[in-house]
Design a protein around this motif. Structure first.
Motif, PDB file in Angstrom:
ATOM      1  N   LEU A 181       0.956  -1.028   0.020  1.00  0.00           N
ATOM      2  CA  LEU A 181      -0.002  -0.064  -0.179  1.00  0.00           C
ATOM      3  C   LEU A 181       0.870   1.230  -0.213  1.00  0.00           C
ATOM      4  O   LEU A 181       0.578   2.085  -0.688  1.00  0.00           O
ATOM      5  CB  LEU A 181      -1.018   0.024   1.270  1.00  0.00           C
ATOM      6  N   GLN A 182       2.053   1.154   0.881  1.00  0.00           N
ATOM      7  CA  GLN A 182       2.762   2.385   0.959  1.00  0.00           C
ATOM      8  C   GLN A 182       3.460   2.694  -0.472  1.00  0.00           C
ATOM      9  O   GLN A 182       3.483   3.978  -1.090  1.00  0.00           O
ATOM     10  CB  GLN A 182       3.805   2.223   2.034  1.00  0.00           C
ATOM     11  N   ALA A 183       4.064   1.627  -1.248  1.00  0.00           N
ATOM     12  CA  ALA A 183       4.542   1.446  -2.246  1.00  0.00           C
ATOM     13  C   ALA A 183       3.532   1.976  -3.514  1.00  0.00           C
ATOM     14  O   ALA A 183       3.833   2.970  -4.243  1.00  0.00           O
ATOM     15  CB  ALA A 183       5.303   0.279  -2.841  1.00  0.00           C
ATOM     16  N   THR A 184       2.601   1.684  -3.479  1.00  0.00           N
ATOM     17  CA  THR A 184       1.423   2.102  -4.429  1.00  0.00           C
ATOM     18  C   THR A 184       1.059   3.672  -4.097  1.00  0.00           C
ATOM     19  O   THR A 184       0.878   4.164  -5.294  1.00  0.00           O
ATOM     20  CB  THR A 184       0.320   1.319  -4.219  1.00  0.00           C
ATOM     21  N   LEU A 185       0.912   4.045  -3.003  1.00  0.00           N
ATOM     22  CA  LEU A 185       0.487   5.428  -2.689  1.00  0.00           C
ATOM     23  C   LEU A 185       1.685   6.297  -3.312  1.00  0.00           C
ATOM     24  O   LEU A 185       1.465   7.224  -3.646  1.00  0.00           O
ATOM     25  CB  LEU A 185       0.231   5.584  -1.179  1.00  0.00           C
ATOM     26  N   ARG A 186       2.803   5.937  -3.025  1.00  0.00           N
ATOM     27  CA  ARG A 186       4.024   6.911  -3.406  1.00  0.00           C
ATOM     28  C   ARG A 186       4.012   6.605  -5.090  1.00  0.00           C
ATOM     29  O   ARG A 186       4.314   7.806  -5.528  1.00  0.00           O
ATOM     30  CB  ARG A 186       5.232   6.168  -2.920  1.00  0.00           C
ATOM     31  N   ALA A 187       4.013   5.724  -5.572  1.00  0.00           N
ATOM     32  CA  ALA A 187       3.753   5.499  -7.251  1.00  0.00           C
ATOM     33  C   ALA A 187       2.642   6.704  -7.474  1.00  0.00           C
ATOM     34  O   ALA A 187       2.757   7.194  -8.623  1.00  0.00           O
ATOM     35  CB  ALA A 187       3.539   4.232  -7.503  1.00  0.00           C
ATOM     36  N   ALA A 188       1.526   6.623  -6.910  1.00  0.00           N
ATOM     37  CA  ALA A 188       0.369   7.334  -7.145  1.00  0.00           C
ATOM     38  C   ALA A 188       0.619   8.704  -7.197  1.00  0.00           C
ATOM     39  O   ALA A 188       0.091   9.549  -7.786  1.00  0.00           O
ATOM     40  CB  ALA A 188      -1.180   6.771  -6.474  1.00  0.00           C
ATOM     41  N   ALA A 189       1.561   9.181  -6.323  1.00  0.00           N
ATOM     42  CA  ALA A 189       1.827  10.416  -5.883  1.00  0.00           C
ATOM     43  C   ALA A 189       2.760  11.109  -7.067  1.00  0.00           C
ATOM     44  O   ALA A 189       3.366  12.236  -7.039  1.00  0.00           O
ATOM     45  CB  ALA A 189       2.454  10.653  -4.693  1.00  0.00           C
ATOM     46  N   GLU A 190       3.240  10.483  -7.974  1.00  0.00           N
ATOM     47  CA  GLU A 190       4.508  10.622  -8.809  1.00  0.00           C
ATOM     48  C   GLU A 190       3.709  12.023  -9.805  1.00  0.00           C
ATOM     49  O   GLU A 190       2.431  11.576  -9.979  1.00  0.00           O
ATOM     50  CB  GLU A 190       5.087   9.605 -10.071  1.00  0.00           C
ATOM     51  N   SER A 191       4.303  12.768 -10.051  1.00  0.00           N
ATOM     52  CA  SER A 191       3.770  14.046 -10.885  1.00  0.00           C
ATOM     53  C   SER A 191       3.643  13.821 -12.396  1.00  0.00           C
ATOM     54  O   SER A 191       3.053  14.134 -13.002  1.00  0.00           O
ATOM     55  CB  SER A 191       4.503  15.308 -10.740  1.00  0.00           C
ATOM     56  N   ASP A 192       4.495  12.932 -13.047  1.00  0.00           N
ATOM     57  CA  ASP A 192       4.514  12.524 -14.340  1.00  0.00           C
ATOM     58  C   ASP A 192       3.700  11.558 -14.953  1.00  0.00           C
ATOM     59  O   ASP A 192       3.591  10.842 -15.934  1.00  0.00           O
ATOM     60  CB  ASP A 192       6.112  12.174 -14.716  1.00  0.00           C
ATOM     61  N   LEU A 193       2.682  11.115 -14.025  1.00  0.00           N
ATOM     62  CA  LEU A 193       1.730   9.866 -14.295  1.00  0.00           C
ATOM     63  C   LEU A 193       0.686  10.479 -15.048  1.00  0.00           C
ATOM     64  O   LEU A 193       0.100  11.631 -14.675  1.00  0.00           O
ATOM     65  CB  LEU A 193       1.228   9.275 -13.240  1.00  0.00           C
ATOM     66  N   SER A 194       0.051   9.658 -15.845  1.00  0.00           N
ATOM     67  CA  SER A 194      -1.187  10.064 -16.766  1.00  0.00           C
ATOM     68  C   SER A 194      -2.434   9.729 -15.674  1.00  0.00           C
ATOM     69  O   SER A 194      -2.370   9.095 -14.561  1.00  0.00           O
ATOM     70  CB  SER A 194      -1.372   9.259 -17.961  1.00  0.00           C
ATOM     71  N   GLU A 195      -3.581  10.259 -16.218  1.00  0.00           N
ATOM     72  CA  GLU A 195      -4.789  10.246 -15.345  1.00  0.00           C
ATOM     73  C   GLU A 195      -5.103   8.725 -15.110  1.00  0.00           C
ATOM     74  O   GLU A 195      -5.519   8.325 -13.977  1.00  0.00           O
ATOM     75  CB  GLU A 195      -5.931  10.857 -15.733  1.00  0.00           C
TER      76      GLU A 195
END
Length: 453
Positions: A252-266
């Protein structure tokens, strides 16, 4: 209530108080017995006085006897009895002594007691009656109480000696009893203090002589065994919860950190958020299962207990899972289903059967077959779930009914090891007996419920 300063501060003191109370009770009993004996002797003396009065005052020629007649009768009775404990004093109307030699110190009291003496002797207490004759004479009859006095001379020394001996024996017995109880309470206190300090292995010594203290020690030790087992289980559960939560929380921690990346698409961010939601659902399901087990074991669902048509429930659950097994390359069928009823919670019974069926599906290879049966036999209802998978080793069958116990030690497969633990809790709630056996190959789970008519 005793004042606080007089209350015993130890078991020995309490035993001493008990000894004093027993001694006082002995004194009271002795006094009461002496008083009763005195009353009995007095009654005997009163009967003798009444009999003597009847003889002396019997009618003479159809008339009440005169002083002369009574004096003659007294002389005759005195002549007939050389030794007698009955004394007389008869005076005529002028106060002249006509018969008897007894002297009275005072008139008889209300209870019939008087002090008298024979000439030249000391005053003594006795029972007496008085009567006035028809011609003015006065008759007094006295019965000596020497036997009562002799009784007192014998009884009181014996009673004093017996009291002294009983006091010594009581004090010794009280001291020994106090020491015995104090030593046993001290052993219990020492064990309790060790338990408080965290040493759950300490136990109360069991008296080799047996008896009440030994049975209490065994009961106390059984309680400590139960507490130690619960504490061990609590530590194990805490460790297992931490172990089972570590992986999903890390993901969950890794997933939330990945979701917080700024260069991700919607779409990528939405995918990470959905994955995080699934991890949260897994954690919540773990705690929901634990709460469910705790609720069942605490008996909080007692109000939901009612008569259940168990055969209809089993038929519905099996029918709903047949397609699920077929989709996974396995088979599920209902072998037999007798009509029977039990008292229980329908929701919990449904959960029990679902857990058993899902457990069979999860831990059997493709191509395996699972069979469910429900039979009524001699006042009991037997629910059986049987598969032909890999089964459970005999040494692990008791353990798998505990929380967080999984045969797959690496914990790489889904689950938290709570399925069979919940089954065991629900079976216990319904006072049912659960047994695990070898199907050769596979596993047989039998649950025997008390039946109702």
């Amino acid at each position: 209530m005793l004042p606080d300063r007089l209350r015993p501060r130890s078991v020995t003191g309490l035993a001493g108080v008990f000894g004093i109370v027993c001694a006082l009770a002995s004194v009271a009993i002795g006094i009461a017995l002496y008083a009763l004996a005195s009353m009995a002797f007095n009654q005997v003396q009163d009967v003798r006085l009444a009999r003597e009065k009847t003889r002396l005052l019997a009618p003479f020629d159809g008339h009440a006897p005169t002083v002369d007649v009574v004096a003659a009768r007294i002389a005759e009775r005195t002549h007939q009895r050389a030794i007698s404990s009955i004394g007389h004093r008869l005076v005529d109307g002028a106060g002249v002594l006509r018969a008897g030699t007894v002297e009275f110190q005072q008139q008889p009291r209300q209870d019939g007691t008087v002090f008298f003496r024979q000439p030249g002797e000391a005053w003594e207490a006795a029972r007496a009656v008085e009567f006035t004759l028809a011609d003015g004479g006065h008759l007094s009859i006295v019965a000596e109480s020497e036997s009562i006095e002799d009784l007192g001379k014998v009884v009181w020394p014996l009673f004093g000696a017996a009291l002294a001996l009983s006091a010594v024996a009581g004090a010794l017995a009280s001291w020994l009893l106090g020491r015995s109880i104090s030593s046993r309470l001290s052993a219990i206190g020492t064990t309790a203090n060790a338990i408080i300090a965290g040493d759950y292995s300490r136990r109360v010594p069991v008296d080799s002589l047996g008896g009440t203290f030994a049975e209490q020690a065994r009961t106390f030790n059984r309680m400590l065994d139960r507490i130690e087992a619960l504490m061990d289980n609590l530590r194990q559960v805490s460790s297992d919860i931490a172990h089972d939560l570590r992986t999903p929380l890390t993901r969950l921690q890794a997933t939330l950190r990945a979701a917080a990346e700024s260069d991700l698409s919607e779409s990528e961010r939405a995918a990470f958020i959905a994955a995080a939601g699934r991890e949260c659902d897994g954690v919540l399901s773990l705690f929901a299962a634990l709460l469910r087990i705790g609720e069942v074991q605490a008996g909080r669902r007692r109000p939901q207990v009612a008569s259940i048509q168990l055969d209809a429930l089993v038929d519905d659950v099996v029918e709903s899972y047949v397609p699920v097994f077929a989709d996974s390359g396995r088979s599920l069928h209902l072998a037999e289903c007798d009509r029977c009823s039990i008292r229980g919670d329908a929701d919990l019974c449904n959960q029990l059967l679902v857990n058993l069926i899902e457990n069979a599906q999860l831990h059997t290879p493709p191509g395996s077959a699972t069979q469910v049966s429900l039979r009524r036999n001699a006042g009991a209802v037997l629910l059986t779930v049987r598969d032909n998978g890999v089964g459970i080793p005999a040494e692990d069958r008791e353990d798998v009914l505990q929380r967080f116990v999984r045969l797959e030690r690496s914990r790489s497969t889904p689950g938290h090891g709570l399925g069979l633990a919940l089954v065991a809790a629900i079976a216990g709630f319904h006072e049912a007996i659960i047994t695990l056996d070898d199907a050769k190959p596979g596993l047989i789970v039998r649950i025997e419920f008390p039946a109702i008519d």
